[in-house]
Design a protein around this motif. Structure first.
Motif, PDB file in Angstrom:
ATOM      1  N   GLU A 225     -64.651 -53.506  82.461  1.00  0.00           N
ATOM      2  CA  GLU A 225     -64.168 -52.750  83.171  1.00  0.00           C
ATOM      3  C   GLU A 225     -62.970 -51.894  82.912  1.00  0.00           C
ATOM      4  O   GLU A 225     -62.639 -51.096  83.614  1.00  0.00           O
ATOM      5  CB  GLU A 225     -63.689 -53.539  84.377  1.00  0.00           C
ATOM      6  N   PHE A 226     -62.521 -52.409  81.466  1.00  0.00           N
ATOM      7  CA  PHE A 226     -61.434 -51.508  80.912  1.00  0.00           C
ATOM      8  C   PHE A 226     -61.816 -50.163  80.207  1.00  0.00           C
ATOM      9  O   PHE A 226     -61.113 -49.382  79.786  1.00  0.00           O
ATOM     10  CB  PHE A 226     -60.375 -52.210  80.152  1.00  0.00           C
ATOM     11  N   ASN A 227     -63.283 -50.114  80.109  1.00  0.00           N
ATOM     12  CA  ASN A 227     -63.832 -49.041  79.167  1.00  0.00           C
ATOM     13  C   ASN A 227     -64.731 -48.252  79.971  1.00  0.00           C
ATOM     14  O   ASN A 227     -65.559 -47.528  79.281  1.00  0.00           O
ATOM     15  CB  ASN A 227     -64.429 -49.654  77.782  1.00  0.00           C
ATOM     16  N   VAL A 228     -64.581 -48.297  81.303  1.00  0.00           N
ATOM     17  CA  VAL A 228     -65.359 -47.426  81.959  1.00  0.00           C
ATOM     18  C   VAL A 228     -64.233 -46.691  82.900  1.00  0.00           C
ATOM     19  O   VAL A 228     -63.547 -47.020  83.513  1.00  0.00           O
ATOM     20  CB  VAL A 228     -66.392 -48.099  82.912  1.00  0.00           C
ATOM     21  N   ILE A 238     -65.969 -45.161  77.587  1.00  0.00           N
ATOM     22  CA  ILE A 238     -65.182 -44.783  76.666  1.00  0.00           C
ATOM     23  C   ILE A 238     -64.880 -45.871  75.633  1.00  0.00           C
ATOM     24  O   ILE A 238     -65.486 -47.036  75.760  1.00  0.00           O
ATOM     25  CB  ILE A 238     -63.803 -44.338  77.112  1.00  0.00           C
ATOM     26  N   ASP A 239     -64.085 -45.513  74.531  1.00  0.00           N
ATOM     27  CA  ASP A 239     -64.034 -46.768  73.504  1.00  0.00           C
ATOM     28  C   ASP A 239     -64.768 -47.592  72.815  1.00  0.00           C
ATOM     29  O   ASP A 239     -65.480 -48.234  72.866  1.00  0.00           O
ATOM     30  CB  ASP A 239     -63.116 -47.698  74.369  1.00  0.00           C
ATOM     31  N   TRP A 240     -65.384 -46.413  71.752  1.00  0.00           N
ATOM     32  CA  TRP A 240     -66.596 -46.714  71.030  1.00  0.00           C
ATOM     33  C   TRP A 240     -66.652 -47.345  69.688  1.00  0.00           C
ATOM     34  O   TRP A 240     -67.515 -47.382  68.952  1.00  0.00           O
ATOM     35  CB  TRP A 240     -67.490 -45.445  71.342  1.00  0.00           C
TER      36      TRP A 240
END
Ligand SMILES: Nc1ncnc2c1ncn2[C@@H]1O[C@H](COP(=O)(O)OP(=O)(O)OP(=O)(O)O)[C@@H](O)[C@H]1O
Ligand SMILES: [Mg+2]
Length: 285
Positions: A225-228, A238-240
């Motif tokens: 939930e922190f990288n959407v 995000i954050d790949w």
């Protein structure tokens, strides 16, 4: 310490020559001796020392007496080299406000062709610093491994964005220099901080994007939930940097972990029961 565009703008040509030389020499030295730096730049001792004193004052290089007199590049110096290169190419015209700090990155807004995000990767920074604090010297594994680890991490993230854009909603990859990824600014809010009107639809959208990424050979590897980022009914992943190829030996467990985390969040927060097996079958089907 915040990244200062002002400091980078005020660097003189000879400051930059010393920074570039330090960067190159870090491959061979943990601490670059003064004479070696002088030889690499072609400057006499006085000029080299003058430039170094400026870089030390800006926090872009460090000096150590032990085990021998030497100089080393630190993150602010590496940031300056990357920013200078990005500005020279006109990719970044201005560095904007600080947006956030993660486990292994610092994120700033920027201005270029439109609103940008600059993600400065900082891999190994903490372990590097704590090792210095605890033991008083650098970790032994290679010469300043953080430079190479951070550039590698940025390269990996940029590659993922290139593979996924535009089929999967991700930030648009603009450019990568050293440890910095330049990408488009995504409007919206991190999923963990927003209350979507239609949670099942958001979950379905995320699963659709995970499926499309999978079809393109990419598994996120740190999905949560922190990288959407959510804007209306749009979800941007995000954050790949830690992505894995779908033919990687750990692909199966990585995908399962990603889905477990996302499904767990929707279950906890919105009471949506969505079986893992079903999500797995959908994504890989
Ligand atoms: N393209 C973007 N547009 C707008 N905001 C962004 C963008 N990329 C990152 N951000 C913001 O910066 C924050 C941190 O970015 P990101 O998740 O990529 O790295 P990170 O959190 O450092 O990584 P980690 O998950 O390892 O901690 C995000 O939570 C988001 O608020
Ligand atoms: Mg993150």
């Amino acid at each position: 310490m915040p990244i200062s565009a002002e400091a980078v703008r005020n660097l003189q040509e000879n400051d930059l020559r010393v920074l570039h030389a330090l960067e190159r020499l870090m491959k061979r030295y943990q601490w670059v001796p003064l004479e070696i730096l002088g030889r690499a730049t072609g400057f006499g001792e006085k000029e080299t020392l003058f430039r170094l004193s400026r870089l030390l004052a800006l926090g872009m290089a460090k000096y150590e007496k032990v085990p021998y007199d030497g100089y080393t590049l630190v993150f602010a110096g590496y940031d300056a080299l990357a920013l200078d290169a990005l500005a020279a190419k006109d990719t970044v015209k201005a560095l904007g406000p600080f947006i956030g700090e993660g486990k292994e990155s610092v994120v700033y807004e920027g201005l270029g062709v439109g609103r940008l995000v600059l993600k400065f990767h900082r891999v190994g920074q903490r372990s590097f610093q704590s090792a210095r604090v605890k033991r008083g010297y650098m970790p032994e594994e290679g010469h300043v491994p953080w430079i190479f680890a951070s550039a590698l991490s940025a390269g990996r993230e940029f590659l993922a964005l290139q593979k996924l854009h535009p089929k999967v909603p991700v930030p648009v990859p603009v450019e990568r220099n050293r440890h910095v990824v330049v990408m488009s600014f995504v409007h919206g809010m991190i999923l963990s901080k927003c209350t979507p009107e239609d949670p099942p639809a958001v979950l379905a959208t995320i699963l659709r994007h995970v499926k499309e990424a999978y079809r393109l050979g990419v598994i996120h590897g740190d999905l949560s939930e922190f990288n959407v980022m959510v804007e209306g009914d749009r979800c941007v992943l995000i954050d790949w940097p830690q992505w894995v190829e779908t033919d990687h030996p750990n692909a199966g467990e990585t995908l399962e972990r990603d889905l477990r985390v996302v499904l767990g969040y929707f279950e906890r927060k919105f009471g949506i029961g969505y079986p893992l097996d079903r999500a797995l079958a959908e994504v890989t089907g």
